[in-house]
Design a protein around this motif. Structure first.
Motif, PDB file in Angstrom:
ATOM      1  N   ALA A  76       0.731  -1.224  -0.049  1.00  0.00           N
ATOM      2  CA  ALA A  76       0.006  -0.050   0.206  1.00  0.00           C
ATOM      3  C   ALA A  76       0.974   1.200   0.158  1.00  0.00           C
ATOM      4  CB  ALA A  76      -0.893  -0.036   1.397  1.00  0.00           C
ATOM      5  N   ALA A  77       1.819   1.347   0.963  1.00  0.00           N
ATOM      6  CA  ALA A  77       2.691   2.347   0.973  1.00  0.00           C
ATOM      7  C   ALA A  77       3.486   2.639  -0.440  1.00  0.00           C
ATOM      8  CB  ALA A  77       3.842   2.319   1.798  1.00  0.00           C
ATOM      9  N   VAL A  78       3.928   1.494  -1.166  1.00  0.00           N
ATOM     10  CA  VAL A  78       4.557   1.603  -2.451  1.00  0.00           C
ATOM     11  C   VAL A  78       3.681   2.099  -3.355  1.00  0.00           C
ATOM     12  CG1 VAL A  78       5.718   0.400  -4.119  1.00  0.00           C
ATOM     13  CG2 VAL A  78       6.418  -0.088  -1.673  1.00  0.00           C
ATOM     14  N   VAL A  79       2.454   1.844  -3.765  1.00  0.00           N
ATOM     15  CA  VAL A  79       1.617   2.037  -4.628  1.00  0.00           C
ATOM     16  C   VAL A  79       1.222   3.567  -4.267  1.00  0.00           C
ATOM     17  CG1 VAL A  79      -0.877   1.950  -4.924  1.00  0.00           C
ATOM     18  CG2 VAL A  79       0.347  -0.209  -4.818  1.00  0.00           C
ATOM     19  N   SER A  80       1.093   3.957  -3.110  1.00  0.00           N
ATOM     20  CA  SER A  80       0.716   5.501  -2.826  1.00  0.00           C
ATOM     21  C   SER A  80       2.009   6.210  -3.374  1.00  0.00           C
ATOM     22  CB  SER A  80       0.519   5.899  -1.231  1.00  0.00           C
ATOM     23  OG  SER A  80       0.514   6.996  -1.148  1.00  0.00           O
ATOM     24  N   GLU A 101      -5.970  -9.251  -1.568  1.00  0.00           N
ATOM     25  CA  GLU A 101      -5.242  -8.221  -0.901  1.00  0.00           C
ATOM     26  C   GLU A 101      -4.514  -7.079  -1.800  1.00  0.00           C
ATOM     27  OE1 GLU A 101      -2.826  -6.552   3.071  1.00  0.00           O
ATOM     28  OE2 GLU A 101      -3.815  -8.820   3.003  1.00  0.00           O
ATOM     29  N   PRO A 102      -3.342  -7.710  -2.489  1.00  0.00           N
ATOM     30  CA  PRO A 102      -2.748  -6.828  -3.376  1.00  0.00           C
ATOM     31  C   PRO A 102      -3.556  -6.270  -4.488  1.00  0.00           C
ATOM     32  CG  PRO A 102      -1.486  -8.975  -2.904  1.00  0.00           C
ATOM     33  CD  PRO A 102      -2.858  -9.007  -2.244  1.00  0.00           C
ATOM     34  N   VAL A 103      -4.462  -6.936  -5.272  1.00  0.00           N
ATOM     35  CA  VAL A 103      -5.313  -6.485  -6.165  1.00  0.00           C
ATOM     36  C   VAL A 103      -6.229  -5.409  -5.426  1.00  0.00           C
ATOM     37  CG1 VAL A 103      -7.317  -7.262  -7.552  1.00  0.00           C
ATOM     38  CG2 VAL A 103      -5.240  -8.424  -7.786  1.00  0.00           C
ATOM     39  N   ALA A 104      -6.659  -5.494  -4.487  1.00  0.00           N
ATOM     40  CA  ALA A 104      -7.802  -4.657  -3.849  1.00  0.00           C
ATOM     41  C   ALA A 104      -6.886  -3.310  -3.622  1.00  0.00           C
ATOM     42  CB  ALA A 104      -8.292  -5.199  -2.500  1.00  0.00           C
ATOM     43  N   ILE A 105      -5.437  -3.509  -3.122  1.00  0.00           N
ATOM     44  CA  ILE A 105      -4.799  -2.330  -2.991  1.00  0.00           C
ATOM     45  C   ILE A 105      -4.337  -1.525  -4.250  1.00  0.00           C
ATOM     46  CG2 ILE A 105      -2.323  -1.746  -2.272  1.00  0.00           C
ATOM     47  CD1 ILE A 105      -2.522  -3.844  -0.136  1.00  0.00           C
ATOM     48  N   MET A 106      -4.138  -2.211  -5.165  1.00  0.00           N
ATOM     49  CA  MET A 106      -3.648  -1.881  -6.524  1.00  0.00           C
ATOM     50  C   MET A 106      -5.046  -1.169  -7.190  1.00  0.00           C
ATOM     51  SD  MET A 106      -0.861  -4.222  -8.251  1.00  0.00           S
ATOM     52  CE  MET A 106      -2.090  -5.604  -8.133  1.00  0.00           C
ATOM     53  N   ARG A 107      -6.248  -1.638  -7.069  1.00  0.00           N
ATOM     54  CA  ARG A 107      -7.298  -1.143  -7.616  1.00  0.00           C
ATOM     55  C   ARG A 107      -7.710   0.347  -6.974  1.00  0.00           C
ATOM     56  NH1 ARG A 107     -11.145  -3.353 -10.508  1.00  0.00           N
ATOM     57  NH2 ARG A 107     -11.105  -5.909 -10.935  1.00  0.00           N
ATOM     58  N   ALA A 108      -7.454   0.268  -5.610  1.00  0.00           N
ATOM     59  CA  ALA A 108      -7.825   1.547  -4.896  1.00  0.00           C
ATOM     60  C   ALA A 108      -6.761   2.619  -5.007  1.00  0.00           C
ATOM     61  CB  ALA A 108      -8.103   1.249  -3.265  1.00  0.00           C
TER      62      ALA A 108
END
Length: 253
Positions: A76-80, A101-108
């Motif tokens: 999540a921190a890296v995506v942000s 969980e990773p897919v949800a994080i990337m989608r969001a």
């Protein structure tokens, strides 16, 4: 055309996270792609880079394809952090051991116009020591069309067996396939030293399986057992059945 010009024309892939698995990816991608990598940790003095160029996080995020080879707990921190630097049409790929969980994080967290592909290479540095041809990789297309081309590359060029699935279906199966393997390995490692001389073939094979995962980073075990929403149920069933076996043995004795 010179070698340098040919190199410049190769597709560019950015890899965020250059630990054991990041280096494994670089080993097999380097013959086909120009690689840009970022890792906050300093480069290992004698570490193999496979021609990958270390650069800053923003530069890696501007590559046409960005692979996130980081623990699920850091995703999540890296995506942000990379979101503002991503270009429209960029394909962002994760390689985590769980997928929901990773897919949800990337989608969001990723901006509109970015394409998303969830993947899980069903191997690691130990099991891929002799090559990756014929090994399996789970692929979860999320958005965009680039994921199809990526899957074709994995299948035709890297000779991997591509399993197209959904994040939920992946996690349901991985809860048993990986959850039990890592759980049993964790227990057997805790029981060491175990016999090494008078062993059966089945015991040796069991210990070979343990050796394939014993050196995995702690974050891998945490992701498999804690980030997979179906892992707890599998563990409970395993321990419940083990308790029944123990009770039968105690009663028969």
């Amino acid at each position: 055309m010179s070698v340098s010009q040919a190199t410049q024309l190769r597709p560019v892939i950015g890899i965020i996270g250059f630990g054991a698995f990041g280096r494994l990816m670089a080993r097999y991608l380097a013959p086909h792609m120009a690689l840009r990598v970022y890792d906050p940790r300093p480069a290992e003095p004698n570490g193999q880079s496979y021609g990958a160029v270390r650069t800053d996080l923003a530069a890696v995020a501007r590559c046409p394809v960005v692979i996130l080879a980081v623990p699920v707990s850091s995703l999540a921190a890296v995506v942000s952090t990379i979101a503002p630097h991503l270009r429209p049409g960029t394909l962002v790929v994760d390689v985590g051991s769980v997928k929901m969980e990773p897919v949800a994080i990337m989608r969001a967290g990723l901006p509109q116009g970015v394409e998303i592909l969830g993947t899980h290479p069903l191997f690691g540095p130990q099991s891929a020591a002799d090559g990756i041809a014929g090994l399996r990789i789970a692929v979860c297309p999320v958005s965009g069309r680039s994921g199809r081309r990526a899957a074709a590359f994995l299948r035709k060029v890297l000779k991997l067996k591509v399993i197209v699935t959904t994040p939920e279906a992946h996690d349901r199966e991985a809860a048993a396939v990986q959850g039990l393997t890592h759980l049993i390995a964790r227990v057997l490692v805790a029981m060491e030293p175990l016999p090494t001389h008078m062993t059966t073939r089945s015991f040796s094979l069991l210990m070979q399986a343990v050796d394939m995962v014993r050196h995995d980073a702690p974050e891998v075990f945490e992701a498999i057992e804690r980030s997979n929403p179906f892992a707890a149920e599998v563990r409970q069933r395993f321990f419940s059945l083990a308790a029944h076996v123990e009770a039968d043995l105690a009663r028969d004795g």
